[in-house]
Design a protein around this motif. Structure first.
Motif, PDB file in Angstrom:
ATOM      1  N   ARG A 105       8.591  11.197  -0.866  1.00  0.00           N
ATOM      2  CA  ARG A 105       8.888  12.552  -0.399  1.00  0.00           C
ATOM      3  C   ARG A 105       8.446  13.591  -1.428  1.00  0.00           C
ATOM      4  NH1 ARG A 105      13.698  11.678   0.553  1.00  0.00           N
ATOM      5  NH2 ARG A 105      14.675  12.480  -1.354  1.00  0.00           N
ATOM      6  N   ASN A 106       8.619  13.334  -2.706  1.00  0.00           N
ATOM      7  CA  ASN A 106       8.246  14.308  -3.739  1.00  0.00           C
ATOM      8  C   ASN A 106       6.736  14.460  -3.873  1.00  0.00           C
ATOM      9  OD1 ASN A 106      10.937  14.747  -4.315  1.00  0.00           O
ATOM     10  ND2 ASN A 106      10.989  13.254  -6.012  1.00  0.00           N
ATOM     11  N   GLN A 107       5.985  13.426  -3.588  1.00  0.00           N
ATOM     12  CA  GLN A 107       4.536  13.460  -3.774  1.00  0.00           C
ATOM     13  C   GLN A 107       3.769  13.766  -2.477  1.00  0.00           C
ATOM     14  OE1 GLN A 107       4.443  10.155  -7.389  1.00  0.00           O
ATOM     15  NE2 GLN A 107       3.162   9.866  -5.613  1.00  0.00           N
ATOM     16  N   ASN A 144       0.817  -1.216   0.000  1.00  0.00           N
ATOM     17  CA  ASN A 144       0.000   0.000   0.000  1.00  0.00           C
ATOM     18  C   ASN A 144       0.848   1.262   0.000  1.00  0.00           C
ATOM     19  OD1 ASN A 144      -2.958  -0.876   0.295  1.00  0.00           O
ATOM     20  ND2 ASN A 144      -1.945  -2.096   1.877  1.00  0.00           N
ATOM     21  N   GLU A 145       2.147   1.118  -0.050  1.00  0.00           N
ATOM     22  CA  GLU A 145       3.031   2.269  -0.079  1.00  0.00           C
ATOM     23  C   GLU A 145       3.998   2.136  -1.251  1.00  0.00           C
ATOM     24  OE1 GLU A 145       5.037   2.784   3.556  1.00  0.00           O
ATOM     25  OE2 GLU A 145       3.246   3.289   4.733  1.00  0.00           O
ATOM     26  N   LEU A 146       4.453   3.309  -1.746  1.00  0.00           N
ATOM     27  CA  LEU A 146       5.431   3.309  -2.825  1.00  0.00           C
ATOM     28  C   LEU A 146       6.751   2.735  -2.329  1.00  0.00           C
ATOM     29  CD1 LEU A 146       4.755   6.824  -4.428  1.00  0.00           C
ATOM     30  CD2 LEU A 146       3.958   4.592  -5.221  1.00  0.00           C
ATOM     31  N   HIS A 147       7.466   2.103  -3.228  1.00  0.00           N
ATOM     32  CA  HIS A 147       8.735   1.473  -2.855  1.00  0.00           C
ATOM     33  C   HIS A 147       9.848   2.506  -2.704  1.00  0.00           C
ATOM     34  CE1 HIS A 147      11.898  -1.530  -2.656  1.00  0.00           C
ATOM     35  NE2 HIS A 147      12.537  -0.902  -3.645  1.00  0.00           N
ATOM     36  N   SER A 148       9.847   3.508  -3.546  1.00  0.00           N
ATOM     37  CA  SER A 148      10.909   4.509  -3.524  1.00  0.00           C
ATOM     38  C   SER A 148      10.592   5.597  -2.503  1.00  0.00           C
ATOM     39  CB  SER A 148      11.077   5.123  -4.919  1.00  0.00           C
ATOM     40  OG  SER A 148      11.999   6.191  -4.881  1.00  0.00           O
ATOM     41  N   LYS A 149      11.520   5.839  -1.569  1.00  0.00           N
ATOM     42  CA  LYS A 149      11.335   6.895  -0.584  1.00  0.00           C
ATOM     43  C   LYS A 149      11.409   8.270  -1.237  1.00  0.00           C
ATOM     44  CE  LYS A 149      13.130   4.199   3.313  1.00  0.00           C
ATOM     45  NZ  LYS A 149      14.129   4.117   4.409  1.00  0.00           N
ATOM     46  N   VAL A 150      12.158   8.384  -2.319  1.00  0.00           N
ATOM     47  CA  VAL A 150      12.254   9.662  -3.037  1.00  0.00           C
ATOM     48  C   VAL A 150      10.898  10.026  -3.622  1.00  0.00           C
ATOM     49  CG1 VAL A 150      13.358  10.887  -4.939  1.00  0.00           C
ATOM     50  CG2 VAL A 150      14.691   9.301  -3.526  1.00  0.00           C
TER      51      VAL A 150
END
Length: 458
Positions: free
Chosen positions: A396-398, A387-393
């Motif tokens: 943070r950007n979204q 349920n969460e994006l894999h990339s932390k970047v």
């Protein structure tokens, strides 16, 4: 005005020999004098003679070539006044006989003759050996044919030198004489105008003796070839398409075209092109294909036969458990492409084990809208999938800080549609200054047509 023989037979100048023959038969039946009435017989006889004369010229390879080049078929292009069709000195007809000019026709005549080493004595230079026309064949083959290799067999009918008279056209007992037209050379020299004030000379086959340099009585002609010097031969030609050959390649059988005495025999050329295949696309030595799977198979994996190869084998793919296939991914199978055709010969040439690769583009079919049966299915799916994006970047950007966005400024949008990529608007970028100049526009946007008038100063 010269008579257009092609117009008489109602064919184009590029017509083949079979097309000319077909047109002649059609017109001969139409204008045959025996089929005409008494009132129209004279007209029919005249027309029939024209058709027969045109066919006689255009059906003969040498006469037709002479007609196409010079517009004449008189053997050597000569009038009754001279050997070269003009006067004894052909350059006099273009440059005159002097007339006070610094250089006259005799100067050009002597110059070109001395180039041939004749020193003005009229010695002939030997022409290059002529060659019969190559026979060209075009066929379509399948991608399977290029994968496995194939032998093409075709029946060929060609002209060969008569085995009875050995190409002379006369009986063995015939009394021959030197041809007076070509003086026994078999070729005649023609002067052809190539432009204003420019002429050239070239050698063509003598039509009086058909290149043999000898003449004989008509009753002494060879019975087997009827004096034509050649007879027909039918044989089977084989063209081997090597494994891994590419579309558009040509196979050449040297010396298998028509023969003619005094000429080098041409070749037979077979060019093959590949038909479009329903499953595979070839790029170099690699093969490309497409295969569609469901979203469940893309996430959970699958194992099945995905396609039938060009040699009849089934290709089965079993994806590893946990390996996710994403849209646009390719499955690469090494050494399952086309055989690599090697230009080298010997033990290591055209090795059947050396092949390109196979690329299968995976297309993922997503479920239709409202695919679930119960609302609980959505909950189960959310619990199973991340349920969460894999990339932390990306996270943070979204992420939008709630403190910087008051709740009163948040608008809930429910009226929207899903737009496909191929349905997006087509945006045309403005042209740069260089592109405007290339299209004929000045930098102010006005069309440029050369120099513009300057404003007069007041």
């Amino acid at each position: 005005m010269a008579v257009d023989l092609y117009a008489i037979l109602e064919v184009e100048a590029s017509a083949s020999g079979s097309e000319i023959k077909k047109a002649y038969r059609k017109l001969a039946l139409r204008y045959h004098p025996d089929k005409a009435s008494e009132e129209e017989r004279h007209i029919a006889e005249t027309k029939f003679k024209e058709i027969s004369h045109a066919y006689e010229i255009l059906s003969d390879e040498i006469k037709r070539e002479e007609y196409d080049t010079y517009g004449t078929t008189d053997g050597n292009g000569a009038s009754h006044g001279g050997q070269y069709g003009y006067s004894g000195n052909p350059y006099e007809d273009f440059y005159g006989n002097g007339g006070g000019q610094e250089y006259g026709g005799n100067d050009f005549y002597n110059f070109f003759n001395n180039m041939n080493g004749s020193n003005g004595h009229g010695a002939r230079g030997k022409p290059n050996k002529m060659r019969t026309e190559d026979a060209e064949i075009e066929i379509e083959v399948t991608l399977e044919d290029l994968f496995r290799g194939k032998t093409i067999r075709t029946t060929s009918t060609r002209n060969i030198i008569c085995t009875s008279c050995k190409g002379s056209g006369a009986k063995k007992s015939a009394v021959t004489k030197k041809c007076v037209t070509c003086e026994g050379e078999g070729t005649v020299r023609k002067i052809r105008r190539v432009g204003p004030g420019l002429v050239t000379q070239e050698y063509v086959q003598c039509s009086s003796c058909k290149g043999s340099g000898k003449t004989y009585r008509s009753k002494d002609k060879c019975k087997k070839c009827d004096g034509k010097r050649t007879i027909e031969e039918t044989k089977i030609l084989e063209f081997e398409i090597v494994k891994g050959s590419k579309s558009g390649e040509t196979i050449v059988l040297a010396g298998e075209s028509d023969q003619y005495p005094g000429k080098e025999t041409g070749d037979v050329k077979l060019t093959f092109r590949t038909k479009e295949h329903a499953t595979f696309t070839r790029k170099g030595d690699d093969l490309y294909s497409k295969y569609k799977i469901t979203l469940v198979e893309a996430l959970c994996g699958f194992s099945r036969v995905v396609l039938k190869h060009l040699d009849g084998r089934g290709i089965q793919i079993c994806t590893p458990r946990g390996k996710v296939i994403r849209p646009g991914d390719f499955i690469k199978i090494k050494n399952e492409g086309m055989p690599i055709k090697s230009s080298s010969s010997g033990w290591f040439g055209n090795s059947p084990s050396k092949r390109g690769d196979l690329y299968i583009e995976m297309e993922i079919e997503f479920p239709q809208d409202n695919w679930y049966l119960e609302k609980n299915d959505l909950t189960k799916m959310k619990n199973l999938l991340p349920n969460e994006l894999h990339s932390k970047v990306d996270i943070r950007n979204q992420t939008i800080d709630d403190d910087s966005l008051p709740e009163a400024n948040i608008e809930l949008v429910t009226d929207f549609t899903i737009a496909k990529k191929d349905a997006l608007p087509d945006y045309k970028e403005p042209e740069t200054e260089q592109e405007e100049a290339d299209h004929g526009y000045d930098y102010d946007g006005y069309e440029a047509h050369g120099a513009q008038p300057e404003c007069a100063q007041q």
